[in-house]
Enzyme design. Structure first.
Site, PDB file in Angstrom:
ATOM      1  CB  ALA A  66      -0.933  -0.001   1.211  1.00 16.21           C
ATOM      2  N   GLY A 111       0.277  -5.186   0.826  1.00 17.89           N
ATOM      3  CA  GLY A 111      -0.856  -5.311  -0.084  1.00 17.89           C
ATOM      4  C   GLY A 111      -0.512  -6.031  -1.377  1.00 17.89           C
ATOM      5  CD  GLU A 114      -2.878  -7.726   2.726  1.00 22.63           C
ATOM      6  OE1 GLU A 114      -3.576  -7.952   3.728  1.00 22.63           O
ATOM      7  OE2 GLU A 114      -2.527  -6.567   2.382  1.00 22.63           O
ATOM      8  CD  GLU A 134       1.152  -5.424   5.863  1.00 18.59           C
ATOM      9  OE1 GLU A 134       0.464  -5.504   4.834  1.00 18.59           O
ATOM     10  OE2 GLU A 134       1.857  -6.372   6.288  1.00 18.59           O
TER      11      GLU A 134
END
Length: 269
Positions: A66, A111, A114, A134
């Site tokens: 992200a 992300g 993911e 994270e």
């Protein structure tokens, strides 16, 4: 929105290649990338695409995660909305009516990892590294990582990966079952994924769709429920025109000529 494209799509017959094009920030996922990625992948099956390859631009990163500039300073309520929107995009990739193959050309972190976990399967460059770092930033995975990784590799491995920030190298990812394909040189990762996509695209599109449905909806159900769902789907497929063509082609020793109609919707076989 003005500016250079952040997602690009190339088409080769029934195979589409979707690229995240922010190499200057390691293909970080901001709201625009997620929105454009969502729109690109959602529109392809209806246009006759039978398999999709998803990758990042360059040889350093599939996606490093992200975009932290968008997360910094958000209130809890605003962060929830941003993360829920991103998680919804990743979920729609997972439910895409056609297979989505991740061609992981480098780092897939946060992300980015993911997104890879939501794909049908992945092809990894031998230089690829996967991770969910994270917690080291005082954050946690928010696009499905806590759930999908644990379901794939078990809670101890998932917990270790998320709590320590340890990266999973490509050979370890293959050993864990995170990719069914042995790692390949980074120069070959996209071509390998595209070749696999082409093999899938040549198969019966309704049969492929039904296999995906059976896998997705039967995996967490009791065995008896999954078997009943499989039988229902298999009956519909076997009684259809696609199977008739496949069987006739086999008997006539020729390649099948499957109809190029769009794949059925999520609730259909």
């Amino acid at each position: 929105m003005s500016g250079a494209a952040v997602v690009e799509v190339d088409r080769d017959g029934p195979v589409a290649t979707v690229r995240i094009t922010r190499p200057e920030v390691h293909n970080a996922l901001n709201a625009r990338v997620l929105r454009d990625l969502d729109a690109a992948i959602a529109g392809l099956p209806a246009d006759g695409v039978r398999a999709i390859v998803l990758t990042g631009t360059g040889q350093r990163a599939f996606s490093a995660g992200a975009d932290l500039d968008e997360l910094a300073g958000l209130s809890a309520d605003d962060a929830y909305d941003v993360l829920a929107a991103g998680q919804a995009v990743v979920g729609r990739i997972e439910r895409c009516p056609v297979p989505v193959i991740a061609a992981v050309n480098g780092l897939a972190l946060g992300g980015g990892f993911e997104v890879v976990l939501a794909c049908t399967f992945a092809v990894l460059a031998d230089t690829a590294q996967l991770g969910l770092p994270e917690a080291g930033l005082g954050l946690m995975p928010g696009y499905g990582g806590t759930q999908r990784l644990a379901r794939r590799v078990g809670q101890p491995v998932a917990a270790h990966t998320m709590l320590t920030g340890a990266r999973i190298p490509a050979d370890r990812a293959h050993a864990l079952g995170l990719t069914p394909v042995p790692p390949v040189p980074v120069a070959d990762v996209l071509a390998t994924a595209q070749e696999l996509a082409g093999q899938i695209a040549a198969r019966g599109p309704r049969a492929v769709r039904s296999v995906l449905l059976a896998l997705r909806h039967g995996a967490d159900a009791p065995l008896e429920t999954g078997l009943a769902f499989e039988t229902a789907l298999a009956g519909l497929v076997t009684g259809g025109a696609e199977a008739a063509e496949g069987i006739a082609a086999f008997k006539e020793r020729r390649p099948p000529r499957f109809d190029a109609a769009p794949a059925p919707q999520e609730d259909q076989a």
